[in-house]
Scaffold this motif. Sequence first.
Motif, short mmCIF file in Angstrom:
data_model
loop_
_atom_site.label_atom_id
_atom_site.label_comp_id
_atom_site.label_asym_id
_atom_site.label_seq_id
_atom_site.Cartn_x
_atom_site.Cartn_y
_atom_site.Cartn_z
N LYS A 1 -2.84 1.90 -7.23
CA LYS A 1 -1.65 1.21 -6.72
C LYS A 1 -1.60 1.30 -5.20
O LYS A 1 -1.32 0.30 -4.52
N LEU A 2 -1.85 2.47 -4.67
CA LEU A 2 -1.84 2.67 -3.22
C LEU A 2 -2.91 1.81 -2.55
O LEU A 2 -2.67 1.20 -1.50
N ASP A 3 -4.09 1.76 -3.17
CA ASP A 3 -5.18 0.95 -2.61
C ASP A 3 -4.82 -0.53 -2.62
O ASP A 3 -5.10 -1.26 -1.66
N THR A 4 -4.22 -0.96 -3.72
CA THR A 4 -3.84 -2.37 -3.84
C THR A 4 -2.86 -2.78 -2.74
O THR A 4 -2.92 -3.89 -2.22
N LEU A 5 -1.97 -1.85 -2.39
CA LEU A 5 -0.97 -2.12 -1.36
C LEU A 5 -1.49 -1.86 0.04
O LEU A 5 -0.76 -2.00 1.02
N MET B 1 -2.27 1.02 1.34
CA MET B 1 -1.65 2.23 1.89
C MET B 1 -2.72 3.31 2.00
O MET B 1 -3.42 3.62 1.04
N TRP C 1 5.85 5.74 -10.31
CA TRP C 1 5.51 5.07 -9.06
C TRP C 1 6.72 4.91 -8.12
O TRP C 1 6.59 5.18 -6.92
N GLN D 1 6.60 6.21 -4.37
CA GLN D 1 6.80 5.27 -3.28
C GLN D 1 7.93 5.73 -2.36
O GLN D 1 7.82 5.64 -1.13
N SER E 1 7.70 6.81 1.62
CA SER E 1 8.52 6.17 2.63
C SER E 1 9.32 7.17 3.45
O SER E 1 9.68 6.92 4.60
#
Length: 230
Positions: A76-80, A82, A221, A225, A229
């Motif tokens: 998920k982090l890679d997709t975004l 981050m 998640w 997240q 932040s």
Amino acid sequence: MRTLLSFCYLIILTSFISCGEKTQNKTEDNAVISEQDTTEIMDSVNNKVVLFYGNSLTAGMGLDPNEAFPALIQEKLDTLGMEYKVINAGLSGETSASGKNRVSWVLKQKVDVFILELGANDGLRGIPLSETKKNLQDIIDTVKSENPDTVIILAGMQIPPNMGPEYSAEFKNLFPQLATLNNLMLIPFLLENVAGIPELNQPDGIHPTAEGQRIIARNIWPIIQKAISE
């Protein structure tokens, strides 16, 4: 209905004790990563670090490590886009006491987000709650001492009522109490929407399937997240 299923699942979880004892001599083999591998990863990573610290649920026992929820959070982090590196420091059979003893070597570099998922094996063995609470507090204190800026997330767990309704209720409440006391983020129940659903658990009735792991990842998640932040 979900509550009933959850308690059915939690009753099955009593076999966690024997599972942990059978794998005690293979603890290092069951770890997702060895101490040496962790050191190599930490030495080479320039990104910020999200570290999952727990037992076989975190380790993804019975599955490919890439199917465990920490790996799914990495995806998920890679997709975004981050720039965070997820480290899975889950170890099968881990208790709060053994977790306290090994926490220092997983903090060899700055950790930005630390997810603490321990205590279930304590409860299933009937360890006094005062000991579990102290061990978890010691882990929290160690993380804060190593780096006061680390965001700590505490994962809540429940145990079967056959340990006694009072003990089970106090165990469930231990996690929100610690979270409040230490101003931590809390995952109320790690296995929410997975516990007690046969098709989302492996044949042992304990460890989530790959689909169950995906549900856990989706559930946690938003908390991860928010931690990032902050």
